[in-house]
Design an enzyme around this catalytic site. Sequence first.
Site, PDB file in Angstrom:
ATOM      1  N   LYS A   1       0.826  -1.314  -0.207  1.00 47.18           N
ATOM      2  CA  LYS A   1       0.119  -0.062   0.044  1.00 47.18           C
ATOM      3  C   LYS A   1       0.909   1.282   0.166  1.00 47.18           C
ATOM      4  O   LYS A   1       2.005   1.299   0.692  1.00 47.18           O
ATOM      5  CB  LYS A   1      -0.989  -0.009   1.186  1.00 47.18           C
ATOM      6  CG  LYS A   1      -1.992   1.051   1.340  1.00 47.18           C
ATOM      7  CD  LYS A   1      -2.918   1.049   2.606  1.00 47.18           C
ATOM      8  CE  LYS A   1      -3.938   2.086   2.633  1.00 47.18           C
ATOM      9  NZ  LYS A   1      -4.593   1.934   3.844  1.00 47.18           N
TER      10      LYS A   1
ATOM     11  N   SER B   1     -10.072   2.501   2.979  1.00 50.27           N
ATOM     12  CA  SER B   1      -8.756   3.038   1.984  1.00 50.27           C
ATOM     13  C   SER B   1      -7.855   2.349   1.492  1.00 50.27           C
ATOM     14  O   SER B   1      -7.364   2.409   0.484  1.00 50.27           O
ATOM     15  CB  SER B   1      -8.039   4.112   3.179  1.00 50.27           C
ATOM     16  OG  SER B   1      -7.084   3.380   4.026  1.00 50.27           O
TER      17      SER B   1
ATOM     18  N   SER C   1     -10.515  -0.039   7.274  1.00 54.39           N
ATOM     19  CA  SER C   1      -9.953   0.169   5.857  1.00 54.39           C
ATOM     20  C   SER C   1      -8.918  -1.128   5.283  1.00 54.39           C
ATOM     21  O   SER C   1      -8.564  -1.172   4.324  1.00 54.39           O
ATOM     22  CB  SER C   1      -8.768   1.374   5.911  1.00 54.39           C
ATOM     23  OG  SER C   1      -9.333   2.536   5.923  1.00 54.39           O
TER      24      SER C   1
END
Length: 495
Positions: A78, A158, A182
């Site tokens: 990420k 997210s 998330s």
Amino acid sequence: MSDLNKLSLAEARDALRNGDVTSVELTEACLNAIDAADALNAFVHKTPEIALERAKAADERIKAGDAPAMCGLPIGIKDLFCTKGVPSQAASKILDGFKPEYESTVSQQLADAGAVMLGKLNMDEFAMGSSNETSVYGNAVNPWRRGNDDAQLTPGGSSGGSASAVAADLCLAATGTDTGGSIRQPAAFTGITGIKPTYGRCSRWGIVAFASSLDQAGPMTKNVRDAAIMLEAMCGHDPKDSTSAELAVPNFEAMLTGDIKGKKIGIPKEYRMDGMPAEIEKLWADGAEMLKAAGAEIVDISLPHTKYALPAYYVIAPAEASSNLARYDGVRYGRRAQLAQGDGITEMYEKTRAEGFGHEVQRRVMVGTYVLSAGFYDAYYNRARKVRTLIKKDFEDVFAAGVDAILTPATPSAAFGLGEMTEADPVQMYLNDVFTVTVNLAGLPGISVPAGLDGQGLPLGLQLIGRPWEEGDLLNTAYALENAAGFVAKPGKWW
């Protein structure tokens, strides 16, 4: 072996050990899949040279017989994790061009274990969002579609790029972070598994901060066994993170027996929300039946302060974000705006932050600054902290009464269309976190397991919440649920 990118971590690990495949072959299969999947916008910084170099090194390690479980396995990272020499932007314009000179602890531990980094994954800006629509790179797209409808759906947020990449077999697994859901919400939206470990189990060092008392890294994988394998490599004490726990990391995979006889599973009555879709209600009831059939005892429990969780979260998280993001001012960190002649330092700050941050980040910084301001600190921030303590105590009381895990829905709906929840009402978007934020506020481990499809053929997830530090036990309960649910659906390839 064809379709190497479709293997799970466990399958790929065993194939590597048996000499059926090399890490270079696995990595090339993933790199080809990534190049063919630009329509998903999941990978935003591709690192094929680093990937192939690490894959070759991993093959050498495996040959020499010195290989941990993650060695040679291609994964995505990420964009919130700092990776040395590779853009690490947190999906924000303000960090445009930032290439750290250091590696985050979690990505370093994965690299030390021999994992192969394929590139950086899309996300909501500074991890603020539930739909991956606040990214400077544009929206990440869910590989799933509704029936025969071509509308693009959100992969959740997210960690939307991570979820999309794992679901579409662009990588074998990915790192995510979870501040209010998330990891678990995008996992549920894309039919994969995602675990948020206990707060302090994974180091936060080198991960761009959103809300420091809530953020926690975790793996996003194709199944529960893979989550156990990858989580073990990500955990461990780190002296660079003062909130990191000095606890031994067990062999999580060895704890996956699937035997949950005699375990007590709590069903919290407060999670039965008004207007909950019938499909979610049914999935939840079915999940409880599956665990009961596997030998667990299902008990009704109460978590009375649940109704205050969302408001408390949306005071605490923006307050911490406002403090954490103060450093991005064009002086200490971040790109600086072009200034007009005669502009002073105030204009420089104003222009830099107005240009550098997107609307959602600006909104949360303003809310956070407001609740921390002199006249409102006690009315909002201190009160929210007290509510958080009560929420934590609700869970402590339930676990003290002998409950081993808590079963809830992971999300209030299946994935929605990109653009369907407009900026006009941000609160609608915030309600997506209704089942997940309590876990962050209490610092507990939580896992989302895909458990079925809705009427339009979209995946739905169930969440299990465990006792602090007992990820192994939680993963085992999730493993039993996964076996009973038998979820094997994959998105049809359209990209």
